[in-house]
Scaffold this active site. Structure first.
Site, PDB file in Angstrom:
ATOM      1  N   ASP A  15      35.034  18.379  36.126  1.00 40.29           N
ATOM      2  CA  ASP A  15      35.456  19.319  35.240  1.00 40.29           C
ATOM      3  C   ASP A  15      34.137  19.877  34.699  1.00 40.29           C
ATOM      4  O   ASP A  15      33.244  19.387  34.065  1.00 40.29           O
ATOM      5  CB  ASP A  15      36.080  18.437  33.995  1.00 40.29           C
ATOM      6  CG  ASP A  15      36.495  19.383  32.995  1.00 40.29           C
ATOM      7  OD1 ASP A  15      36.090  20.497  33.041  1.00 40.29           O
ATOM      8  OD2 ASP A  15      36.985  18.963  31.892  1.00 40.29           O
TER       9      ASP A  15
ATOM     10  N   ASN B 266      33.139  29.676  42.058  1.00 35.73           N
ATOM     11  CA  ASN B 266      34.202  30.285  42.033  1.00 35.73           C
ATOM     12  C   ASN B 266      35.029  29.833  40.626  1.00 35.73           C
ATOM     13  O   ASN B 266      36.062  30.559  40.263  1.00 35.73           O
ATOM     14  CB  ASN B 266      35.323  30.115  43.042  1.00 35.73           C
ATOM     15  CG  ASN B 266      36.663  30.330  42.956  1.00 35.73           C
ATOM     16  OD1 ASN B 266      37.189  31.624  43.064  1.00 35.73           O
ATOM     17  ND2 ASN B 266      37.891  29.369  42.759  1.00 35.73           N
TER      18      ASN B 266
ATOM     19  N   TYR C 175      36.043  37.937  28.620  1.00 38.22           N
ATOM     20  CA  TYR C 175      36.174  37.955  29.952  1.00 38.22           C
ATOM     21  C   TYR C 175      34.973  38.926  30.860  1.00 38.22           C
ATOM     22  O   TYR C 175      34.341  38.625  31.764  1.00 38.22           O
ATOM     23  CB  TYR C 175      37.731  38.054  30.647  1.00 38.22           C
ATOM     24  CG  TYR C 175      37.650  37.706  32.240  1.00 38.22           C
ATOM     25  CD1 TYR C 175      37.647  36.441  32.518  1.00 38.22           C
ATOM     26  CD2 TYR C 175      38.076  38.913  33.144  1.00 38.22           C
ATOM     27  CE1 TYR C 175      37.661  35.879  34.069  1.00 38.22           C
ATOM     28  CE2 TYR C 175      38.014  38.439  34.585  1.00 38.22           C
ATOM     29  CZ  TYR C 175      37.877  37.201  34.862  1.00 38.22           C
ATOM     30  OH  TYR C 175      38.143  36.992  36.161  1.00 38.22           O
TER      31      TYR C 175
ATOM     32  N   LYS D 263      32.007  37.925  33.006  1.00 35.24           N
ATOM     33  CA  LYS D 263      31.871  38.465  34.792  1.00 35.24           C
ATOM     34  C   LYS D 263      30.425  39.444  34.931  1.00 35.24           C
ATOM     35  O   LYS D 263      30.021  39.388  35.899  1.00 35.24           O
ATOM     36  CB  LYS D 263      33.094  39.085  35.316  1.00 35.24           C
ATOM     37  CG  LYS D 263      34.145  37.985  35.356  1.00 35.24           C
ATOM     38  CD  LYS D 263      33.773  36.896  36.345  1.00 35.24           C
ATOM     39  CE  LYS D 263      34.914  35.941  36.443  1.00 35.24           C
ATOM     40  NZ  LYS D 263      34.448  34.982  37.537  1.00 35.24           N
TER      41      LYS D 263
ATOM     42  N   THR E  74      47.437  36.135  43.245  1.00 33.65           N
ATOM     43  CA  THR E  74      47.605  34.495  43.113  1.00 33.65           C
ATOM     44  C   THR E  74      48.525  34.354  42.224  1.00 33.65           C
ATOM     45  O   THR E  74      49.171  34.961  41.473  1.00 33.65           O
ATOM     46  CB  THR E  74      46.255  33.808  42.733  1.00 33.65           C
ATOM     47  OG1 THR E  74      46.139  34.523  41.330  1.00 33.65           O
ATOM     48  CG2 THR E  74      45.138  34.393  43.650  1.00 33.65           C
TER      49      THR E  74
END
Length: 251
Positions: A64, A93, A159, A163, A194
């Site tokens: 984790d 990833n 987010y 990134k 996905t």
């Protein structure tokens, strides 16, 4: 199938579900021994099973990365042992996907969690593994960015910020480790089919309709970009961001 990565080892974080599974499978199909890791033990076992069923080699290590430095050190040590001492490829990833929300409504706890998983984990793990690659004179680090880190998007500030930070780290690490033979690059996916986005495809419809390709990417298409950057085919590519987004970042 080719064997561009035969004899190499790869650690893929967040490879127990979603895009990480496709990346792990693609690296293994090219001959790499893949270290699969994530919180989902059953998912990790499924990923390893799918690789072994296809004739590849994989090992699962539960971790984790949101738990901080101690957990990340444990993972780096265990992955090195599983790889026989050397990791040739690191794919950062693992990431926390964040539902769009106005900036004023984002809670501090979510900000901290996003920074821990999306930025801090990759930062610390790279700091443990890339110097070992540099000492050997070779290696490839691939950060999974996003087209959200390349342009502004309302209600996606958190987010997008994480990134964009990943993209910036790629350039800094390329400058830091490139002279020692370690290549650091980014893959920046756009909408990808996905299970994680299956429930929000309606929100992505306008973005997809504006893309030159007029379609989302498949996980296999994104994974192919990772394999390319990990292989000797990309031997003189350093600090690049390879967008797999149907042309979205170009418009």
């Amino acid at each position: 199938m080719t064997a561009r990565l035969q004899g190499r080892s790869a650690l893929v974080t967040g490879s127990t579900d979603g895009l990480g599974v496709a990346i792990a499978q693609a690296l293994a199909a090219e001959g790499a021994h893949v270290i699969v890791t994530g919180r989902n033990v059953e998912g990790g076992k499924r990923t390893v099973g799918s690789i072994e069923q296809a004739g590849g080699r994989a090992t699962f290590i539960a971790a984790d990365l949101g738990r901080g430095a101690a957990a990340i050190r444990e993972l780096a040590h265990a992955a090195g042992e599983a790889a026989g001492g050397d990791l040739d490829i690191l794919v950062n990833n693992a990431a926390l996907l964040i539902d769009p929300a106005p900036t004023a409504e984002v809670e501090e706890e979510l900000i901290d969690q996003a920074l821990r998983v999306n930025v801090k984990a990759a930062f610390l793990l790279t700091g443990l593994i890339a110097p070992e690659m540099a000492a050997r004179g070779s290696g490839s680090v691939i950060n999974m960015g996003s087209i959200n880190g390349l342009f502004g998007s309302a209600h996606s500030a958190l987010y997008s910020a994480t990134k964009a930070t990943v993209h910036s780290l790629t350039k800094s690490w390329a400058a830091e480790y490139g002279p020692a033979g370690v290549r650091v690059n980014t893959v920046a996916p756009g909408p990808t089919l996905t299970e994680k986005i299956s429930g929000i495809q309606d929100r992505l419809a306008s973005m997809i309709a504006a893309m030159p390709s007029r379609r989302a990417s498949t996980p296999a298409e994104v994974a192919a970009a990772v394999v390319f950057l990990a292989s000797d085919d990309a031997s003189n590519i350093h600090g690049a961001t390879l967008s797999v987004d149907g042309g979205r970042a170009a418009i």
